[in-house]
Design a protein around this motif. Structure first.
Motif, PDB file in Angstrom:
ATOM      1  N   GLU A 359     -52.656  62.793 -99.534  1.00 15.10           N
ATOM      2  CA  GLU A 359     -51.566  63.763 -99.355  1.00 15.10           C
ATOM      3  C   GLU A 359     -50.366  63.387-100.246  1.00 15.10           C
ATOM      4  O   GLU A 359     -49.809  64.222-100.965  1.00 15.10           O
ATOM      5  N   GLY A 360     -50.002  62.099-100.216  1.00 15.12           N
ATOM      6  CA  GLY A 360     -48.866  61.632-101.020  1.00 15.12           C
ATOM      7  C   GLY A 360     -49.150  61.757-102.514  1.00 15.12           C
ATOM      8  O   GLY A 360     -48.276  62.135-103.301  1.00 15.12           O
ATOM      9  N   MET A 361     -50.397  61.426-102.890  1.00 16.30           N
ATOM     10  CA  MET A 361     -50.764  61.557-104.316  1.00 16.30           C
ATOM     11  C   MET A 361     -50.648  63.010-104.761  1.00 16.30           C
ATOM     12  O   MET A 361     -50.163  63.297-105.863  1.00 16.30           O
ATOM     13  N   ALA A 362     -51.095  63.920-103.911  1.00 13.89           N
ATOM     14  CA  ALA A 362     -51.030  65.343-104.268  1.00 13.89           C
ATOM     15  C   ALA A 362     -49.575  65.773-104.418  1.00 13.89           C
ATOM     16  O   ALA A 362     -49.232  66.530-105.326  1.00 13.89           O
ATOM     17  N   GLU A 363     -48.744  65.252-103.549  1.00 13.78           N
ATOM     18  CA  GLU A 363     -47.309  65.556-103.613  1.00 13.78           C
ATOM     19  C   GLU A 363     -46.708  65.052-104.926  1.00 13.78           C
ATOM     20  O   GLU A 363     -45.837  65.677-105.515  1.00 13.78           O
ATOM     21  N   SER A 364     -47.209  63.889-105.380  1.00 16.53           N
ATOM     22  CA  SER A 364     -46.678  63.234-106.578  1.00 16.53           C
ATOM     23  C   SER A 364     -47.271  63.808-107.883  1.00 16.53           C
ATOM     24  O   SER A 364     -46.839  63.452-108.977  1.00 16.53           O
ATOM     25  N   THR A 365     -48.275  64.696-107.757  1.00 18.36           N
ATOM     26  CA  THR A 365     -48.933  65.251-108.952  1.00 18.36           C
ATOM     27  C   THR A 365     -48.147  66.445-109.497  1.00 18.36           C
ATOM     28  O   THR A 365     -48.014  67.463-108.821  1.00 18.36           O
ATOM     29  N   ALA A 366     -47.656  66.311-110.696  1.00 18.84           N
ATOM     30  CA  ALA A 366     -46.959  67.452-111.320  1.00 18.84           C
ATOM     31  C   ALA A 366     -47.994  68.525-111.663  1.00 18.84           C
ATOM     32  O   ALA A 366     -49.082  68.213-112.152  1.00 18.84           O
ATOM     33  N   LYS A 373     -56.819  76.658-115.390  1.00 18.87           N
ATOM     34  CA  LYS A 373     -56.545  77.076-114.009  1.00 18.87           C
ATOM     35  C   LYS A 373     -55.290  76.346-113.556  1.00 18.87           C
ATOM     36  O   LYS A 373     -55.220  75.122-113.640  1.00 18.87           O
ATOM     37  N   THR A 374     -54.310  77.090-113.101  1.00 17.31           N
ATOM     38  CA  THR A 374     -53.134  76.438-112.514  1.00 17.31           C
ATOM     39  C   THR A 374     -53.479  76.073-111.076  1.00 17.31           C
ATOM     40  O   THR A 374     -53.768  76.943-110.246  1.00 17.31           O
ATOM     41  N   LEU A 375     -53.484  74.774-110.802  1.00 18.57           N
ATOM     42  CA  LEU A 375     -53.945  74.316-109.488  1.00 18.57           C
ATOM     43  C   LEU A 375     -52.881  74.512-108.417  1.00 18.57           C
ATOM     44  O   LEU A 375     -51.680  74.445-108.688  1.00 18.57           O
ATOM     45  N   THR A 376     -53.340  74.721-107.206  1.00 24.69           N
ATOM     46  CA  THR A 376     -52.434  74.697-106.053  1.00 24.69           C
ATOM     47  C   THR A 376     -52.495  73.285-105.470  1.00 24.69           C
ATOM     48  O   THR A 376     -53.385  72.503-105.817  1.00 24.69           O
ATOM     49  N   LYS A 377     -51.584  72.997-104.554  1.00 22.14           N
ATOM     50  CA  LYS A 377     -51.607  71.662-103.937  1.00 22.14           C
ATOM     51  C   LYS A 377     -52.916  71.450-103.171  1.00 22.14           C
ATOM     52  O   LYS A 377     -53.493  70.362-103.188  1.00 22.14           O
ATOM     53  N   ASP A 378     -53.409  72.497-102.516  1.00 22.20           N
ATOM     54  CA  ASP A 378     -54.678  72.369-101.779  1.00 22.20           C
ATOM     55  C   ASP A 378     -55.830  72.034-102.717  1.00 22.20           C
ATOM     56  O   ASP A 378     -56.716  71.245-102.383  1.00 22.20           O
ATOM     57  N   GLU A 379     -55.818  72.633-103.895  1.00 18.87           N
ATOM     58  CA  GLU A 379     -56.890  72.349-104.859  1.00 18.87           C
ATOM     59  C   GLU A 379     -56.782  70.906-105.370  1.00 18.87           C
ATOM     60  O   GLU A 379     -57.794  70.241-105.588  1.00 18.87           O
TER      61      GLU A 379
END
Ligand code: NZQ
Ligand code: ZN
Length: 388
Positions: A359-366, A373-379
């Motif tokens: 979860e934290g890594m996803a938050e930290s991913t620009a 494909k423009t990714l969403t946080k869920d992806e």
């Protein structure tokens, strides 16, 4: 179609097994005080330190040592370097090491005469330098990042769990870089292959975007073929000069901005890799290899024709009696087999990542928008989970 661009790369390169002697040509261009930037001591073991010191002394320089630049240089170390530069009124920052030393030198260069907090200014607000910039020179000891001929500087802030790169302009790029392939012989094999994958992925990041016919993509394919060919020789015989010199040169061309000209670029593998690095402090190239296949398999349907081209042009996959999807999948399978042959990290668990970090890594991913494909946080969570 190529979009409009301007291109200028001001870094002067000296390449070859006698290239260190050209430091004698460069040093007279700068003042007396040289901040000698290096890492954890590899250059003392392989003799590069002694050779550089001798040349600095012969040129009458005051040598101010700034050692201990760690892989993935931190914001704390950056402040240390800025203080050293200020206290000694340095005229040249000479980085002797890999991408970490070179990136760090650039971050110091733009901060010595800047009153703002450098992390906030350059790595949070992404402002450009508005102060005097101290010149940077580089003696490269590891092939991978391309930092020797670009404006990139990546700094890690462990407190904030963020690893962020700022690509500065021409005025921050090294004034000169010295590339002696033999200087890379003393690298542990794990670092050699991490560097090789870093090179390969830099090319992929600039290749997997767009659907047009673009010169940059043909250049990218040629570079990828050279890296694959030389890598398989270098892992068997690390002192094969032909292979190691081709790898070093490919690294420079992979990220000196040439092959991104006139097209969009992706860079999401790097964004994911940097987030993994911020949490694990793992070796940069390994963070990229560990997330690559889940990422590419996820985005493949959105850029199928380029993935098909990658398979046929780079991996020589035959296209007879196969669907585009099959060909594209075979290309990624061939890449996977090559990565395994090199001994790269194939998942983030082996780098110390755990499920609770996702979860934290996803938050930290620009999230960037130049790829297929423009990714969403869920992806992003899905891809990172598949990388575990
Ligand atoms: O610190 P020492 O003792 O020198 O040891 C280093 C370090 O432990 C060792 N090493 C380097 N040359 C050696 C050697 N050991 C023996 N013999 C030699 N000749 O290798 C280790 C890794 O060095 P490092 O400089 O950290 O590796 P690399 O060149 O991969 O740089 C990684 C950093 O560059 C950033 C990464 O994120 C990471 O922070 N990047 C910079 C980029 C740019 N400027 O454009 C783009 C890249 O994508 C990347 O993000
Ligand atoms: Zn990289």
């Amino acid at each position: 179609m190529l979009s409009n661009f301007s291109y200028c790369n001001p870094t002067k390169l000296y390449f070859g097994d006698d290239s260190l002697k050209y430091l004698n040509d460069e040093l007279p261009k700068y003042g007396k005080n040289v901040q000698l930037i290096y890492g954890g001591g590899s250059i003392k073991k392989n003799g590069i330190y002694d050779a550089v010191i001798q040349i600095l002394k012969a040129n009458g320089k005051n040598i101010i040592e700034d050692s201990g630049v760690m892989p993935n240089p931190t914001v704390e170390k950056l402040h240390e370097g800025i203080n050293i530069a200020r206290e000694n009124n340095v005229d040249l920052l000479l980085a002797v090491g890999g991408g970490s030393c070179c990136d760090y030198a650039k971050a110091v260069a733009v901060s010595v005469y800047c009153n703002d907090d450098p992390w906030q200014k350059y790595f949070v607000r992404f402002e450009e330098p508005s102060c005097k910039i101290v010149p940077v020179g580089c003696v490269l000891t590891m092939a991978g990042t391309g930092s020797e001929m670009n404006g990139g500087s990546v700094i890690t802030n462990h407190q904030e769990n963020r690893k962020v790169g700022h690509v500065f302009g021409q005025e921050v790029m090294p004034k000169f870089s010295i590339l002696n392939p033999k200087f890379t012989y003393s690298l542990p094999l794990r670092q050699v292959v991490a560097g090789i994958y870093d090179i390969f992925n830099h090319i992929c990041e600039q290749y997997f975007s767009g659907t047009d016919d673009n010169t940059s993509d043909y250049l990218a394919e040629a570079l990828m073929k050279s890296v694959i060919h030389s890598s398989l020789i270098a892992v068997k015989n690390p002192e094969d000069y032909e292979a190691r010199s081709n790898i070093m040169w490919s690294a420079t061309w992979a990220l000196n901005t040439l092959i991104s000209k006139g097209k969009t670029t992706d860079w999401m593998v790097h964004m994911l890799g940097h987030a993994v690095g911020a949490y694990t402090n793992a070796t940069h190239g390994m963070t990229l290899s560990a997330v690559s296949l889940p990422y590419y398999r996820y985005i493949m349907p959105y850029g199928l024709s380029k993935f098909k081209r990658f398979a046929t042009e780079v991996w020589n996959i035959s296209s007879t009696d196969k669907s585009d999807q099959q060909i594209a999948e075979e290309g990624l399978k061939a890449m996977e087999n090559w990565m395994k042959k090199l001994g790269l990290a194939m998942n983030i668990s082996e780098l110390g990542a755990t499920k609770d970090m996702i979860e934290g890594m996803a938050e930290s991913t620009a999230i960037l928008t130049g790829g297929y494909k423009t990714l969403t946080k869920d992806e992003i969570i899905k891809i990172l989970t598949a990388s575990l």
